[in-house]
Design an enzyme around this catalytic site. Sequence first.
Site, mmCIF file in Angstrom:
data_model
loop_
_atom_site.group_PDB
_atom_site.id
_atom_site.type_symbol
_atom_site.label_atom_id
_atom_site.label_comp_id
_atom_site.label_asym_id
_atom_site.label_seq_id
_atom_site.Cartn_x
_atom_site.Cartn_y
_atom_site.Cartn_z
ATOM 1 N N ASP A 12 0.850 -1.194 0.000
ATOM 2 C CA ASP A 12 0.000 0.000 0.000
ATOM 3 C C ASP A 12 0.883 1.240 0.000
ATOM 4 O O ASP A 12 2.010 1.215 0.494
ATOM 5 C CB ASP A 12 -0.930 0.007 1.232
ATOM 6 C CG ASP A 12 -2.182 0.831 0.995
ATOM 7 O OD1 ASP A 12 -3.266 0.253 0.871
ATOM 8 O OD2 ASP A 12 -2.050 2.083 0.931
ATOM 9 N N TYR A 25 -13.686 7.784 -12.376
ATOM 10 C CA TYR A 25 -13.556 6.504 -11.674
ATOM 11 C C TYR A 25 -14.162 5.332 -12.444
ATOM 12 O O TYR A 25 -13.520 4.298 -12.643
ATOM 13 C CB TYR A 25 -14.237 6.651 -10.322
ATOM 14 C CG TYR A 25 -14.289 5.416 -9.472
ATOM 15 C CD1 TYR A 25 -15.475 4.702 -9.323
ATOM 16 C CD2 TYR A 25 -13.165 4.963 -8.787
ATOM 17 C CE1 TYR A 25 -15.545 3.571 -8.523
ATOM 18 C CE2 TYR A 25 -13.231 3.836 -7.980
ATOM 19 C CZ TYR A 25 -14.425 3.147 -7.857
ATOM 20 O OH TYR A 25 -14.498 2.024 -7.068
HETATM 21 P P1 NAD Z 1 -9.656 1.791 0.168
HETATM 22 O O1 NAD Z 1 -9.446 3.193 -0.286
HETATM 23 O O2 NAD Z 1 -9.897 1.515 1.609
HETATM 24 O O3 NAD Z 1 -8.455 0.853 -0.305
HETATM 25 C C1 NAD Z 1 -7.693 1.159 -1.449
HETATM 26 C C2 NAD Z 1 -6.237 1.178 -0.999
HETATM 27 O O4 NAD Z 1 -5.419 1.407 -2.146
HETATM 28 C C3 NAD Z 1 -5.942 2.303 0.007
HETATM 29 O O5 NAD Z 1 -5.439 1.800 1.220
HETATM 30 C C4 NAD Z 1 -4.929 3.183 -0.721
HETATM 31 O O6 NAD Z 1 -3.939 3.720 0.128
HETATM 32 C C5 NAD Z 1 -4.334 2.198 -1.720
HETATM 33 N N1 NAD Z 1 -3.717 2.889 -2.839
HETATM 34 C C6 NAD Z 1 -4.221 3.923 -3.546
HETATM 35 N N2 NAD Z 1 -3.336 4.340 -4.463
HETATM 36 C C7 NAD Z 1 -2.244 3.540 -4.339
HETATM 37 C C8 NAD Z 1 -0.991 3.477 -4.990
HETATM 38 N N3 NAD Z 1 -0.676 4.323 -5.963
HETATM 39 N N4 NAD Z 1 -0.115 2.523 -4.605
HETATM 40 C C9 NAD Z 1 -0.423 1.658 -3.602
HETATM 41 N N5 NAD Z 1 -1.599 1.665 -2.940
HETATM 42 C C10 NAD Z 1 -2.482 2.609 -3.307
HETATM 43 O O7 NAD Z 1 -10.868 1.251 -0.720
HETATM 44 P P2 NAD Z 1 -11.689 -0.106 -0.592
HETATM 45 O O8 NAD Z 1 -13.095 0.268 -0.255
HETATM 46 O O9 NAD Z 1 -10.954 -1.082 0.248
HETATM 47 O O10 NAD Z 1 -11.686 -0.606 -2.132
HETATM 48 C C11 NAD Z 1 -10.778 -1.567 -2.559
HETATM 49 C C12 NAD Z 1 -10.986 -1.757 -4.046
HETATM 50 O O11 NAD Z 1 -12.347 -2.130 -4.302
HETATM 51 C C13 NAD Z 1 -10.733 -0.478 -4.872
HETATM 52 O O12 NAD Z 1 -10.173 -0.840 -6.117
HETATM 53 C C14 NAD Z 1 -12.126 0.064 -5.101
HETATM 54 O O13 NAD Z 1 -12.214 0.838 -6.306
HETATM 55 C C15 NAD Z 1 -12.927 -1.216 -5.224
HETATM 56 N N6 NAD Z 1 -14.344 -0.991 -4.899
HETATM 57 C C16 NAD Z 1 -14.702 -0.728 -3.600
HETATM 58 C C17 NAD Z 1 -16.058 -0.514 -3.326
HETATM 59 C C18 NAD Z 1 -16.530 -0.230 -1.909
HETATM 60 O O14 NAD Z 1 -17.729 0.007 -1.744
HETATM 61 N N7 NAD Z 1 -15.683 -0.239 -0.896
HETATM 62 C C19 NAD Z 1 -17.011 -0.564 -4.339
HETATM 63 C C20 NAD Z 1 -16.578 -0.794 -5.642
HETATM 64 C C21 NAD Z 1 -15.235 -1.029 -5.911
HETATM 65 O O1 GDC Z 2 -20.977 7.782 -1.263
HETATM 66 P P1 GDC Z 2 -21.940 6.691 -1.566
HETATM 67 O O2 GDC Z 2 -22.044 5.547 -0.632
HETATM 68 O O3 GDC Z 2 -21.562 6.148 -3.017
HETATM 69 O O4 GDC Z 2 -23.391 7.389 -1.732
HETATM 70 C C1 GDC Z 2 -24.544 6.615 -1.760
HETATM 71 C C2 GDC Z 2 -25.736 7.560 -1.680
HETATM 72 O O5 GDC Z 2 -25.817 8.052 -0.325
HETATM 73 C C3 GDC Z 2 -25.576 8.811 -2.576
HETATM 74 O O6 GDC Z 2 -26.796 9.107 -3.226
HETATM 75 C C4 GDC Z 2 -25.233 9.903 -1.583
HETATM 76 O O7 GDC Z 2 -25.681 11.183 -1.998
HETATM 77 C C5 GDC Z 2 -26.033 9.440 -0.374
HETATM 78 N N1 GDC Z 2 -25.583 10.075 0.878
HETATM 79 C C6 GDC Z 2 -26.398 10.725 1.755
HETATM 80 N N2 GDC Z 2 -25.684 11.264 2.754
HETATM 81 C C7 GDC Z 2 -23.177 11.192 3.216
HETATM 82 O O8 GDC Z 2 -23.129 11.871 4.241
HETATM 83 C C8 GDC Z 2 -24.377 10.921 2.517
HETATM 84 N N3 GDC Z 2 -22.031 10.665 2.681
HETATM 85 C C9 GDC Z 2 -22.043 9.883 1.541
HETATM 86 N N4 GDC Z 2 -20.872 9.383 1.074
HETATM 87 N N5 GDC Z 2 -23.182 9.622 0.837
HETATM 88 C C10 GDC Z 2 -24.330 10.154 1.330
HETATM 89 C C11 GDC Z 2 -20.178 4.333 -4.808
HETATM 90 C C12 GDC Z 2 -18.785 4.880 -5.111
HETATM 91 C C13 GDC Z 2 -17.766 3.838 -4.726
HETATM 92 C C14 GDC Z 2 -18.079 2.515 -5.362
HETATM 93 C C15 GDC Z 2 -19.550 2.125 -5.180
HETATM 94 C C16 GDC Z 2 -19.903 0.909 -6.013
HETATM 95 O O9 GDC Z 2 -21.152 5.272 -5.230
HETATM 96 O O10 GDC Z 2 -18.571 6.090 -4.387
HETATM 97 O O11 GDC Z 2 -16.475 4.267 -5.131
HETATM 98 O O12 GDC Z 2 -17.760 2.513 -6.710
HETATM 99 O O13 GDC Z 2 -20.435 3.154 -5.545
HETATM 100 O O14 GDC Z 2 -21.254 0.564 -5.705
HETATM 101 P P2 GDC Z 2 -22.372 5.567 -4.251
HETATM 102 O O15 GDC Z 2 -23.074 4.318 -3.879
HETATM 103 O O16 GDC Z 2 -23.182 6.651 -4.904
#
Ligand code: NAD
Ligand code: GDC
Length: 331
Positions: free
Chosen positions: A35, A150
Amino acid sequence: MVKPFYVVAGGGGFIGGHLVAELRRRGLGPIRSVDIKPTSEWYQCFEDVENIVADLKDLANCRRACKDAREVYCLAADMGGMGFIETHKAACMLSVLISTHMLLAARDAKVEKYFYSSSACVYNADKQKSEDVVPLKEADAYPGMPEDGYGWEKLFTERMCRHFTEDFGMYTRVARFHNVYGPHGTWEGGREKAPAAISRKVIEAKLGGKKEIEIWGNGHQTRSFMYIDDCLKGIDMILHGNVPEPINLGSDELVTINGLVDMVEDIAGIKLKRHYNLNAPKGVNGRNSDNTLIKKYLNWAPSIRLRNGMEKTYKWIYDEYVAKYGSTAKR
Ligand code: NAD
Ligand code: GDC
């Protein structure tokens, strides 16, 4: 020579940290976790794991990460909730350097299996305009109109994985995660997603004696939220199963954001006045996962109920919040 390492790129993150913990629980190893963050900022860090702090946008670091690797899980990406990806579109696209260099390094290291974490943000925006959303099938990613920045990077890398399989015979698997939540993840600072953000806001109000909470959007937006344990099981089954195409990995339990707030307030034992910020980042109006294909390929689909997962998540965030700000926080 058997290549021993299980490599988690992004292991300092939410899902990556849980994945390292899960591989350990299964007695698999040696494990390498990589990381860009200093290990002090990793959500989970284990002394019996090879922990490397390195920027995986750099090809040489990817080669170091993939050396003697048996399986590679590429989760590293610059990402977050809508509050982050709507305002950091170029930064999210630069994750393509990680995605590309990790694939090249894994190919050259001849890793046996390669997993890539894609996202429901690849789906065509036109199919997510209504809160009363038809669950998204994998084919709904085309014609391509993913989330700006993204989502395009994720869709581009999905296709790169496919072509690395076609042209180089590399074993790749791709899952489209739908909003994953759980303990040991981001809950403040701007990258947090809705389950953690709402939990934090309710906790702030409860401890700070506030009577109001700010909700982004009008609260009618719909989503499904997948608990981390389902995500981990899905990653394992998809990587080790016969799943020749990008596949949904998400819950199909649809809720409105208002419904999520109701749930968190009930868990917290508090009712708050809601202030809807219509100018805040909203993402799509509706999104849900159609789990037909994962059930066809794996005879399984995520099933942990939102209430169960949120009770664990809320408690963890509450404990983290009190540890950081004290129990009578007036932030
Ligand atoms: P996260 O941000 O907690 O984990 C991603 C990690 O990647 C971080 O710790 C960050 O420091 C590391 N990173 C970023 N740039 C880097 C670099 N240049 N070199 C090395 N490390 C680097 O996010 P997450 O929620 O654990 O997501 C993990 C993966 O799953 C991501 O690819 C994300 O796009 C994907 N994903 C997550 C969700 C979700 O809801 N959590 C949904 C859809 C996709
Ligand atoms: O941020 P998120 O969880 O991502 O938002 C979900 C919904 O919740 C949005 O409509 C947002 O406006 C609403 N929301 C209301 N209050 C708040 O305080 C809040 N904070 C946040 N964050 N949201 C709030 C995500 C991406 C991820 C990943 C997933 C895949 O989109 O951000 O990177 O790709 O999708 O499912 P969301 O679900 O729109």
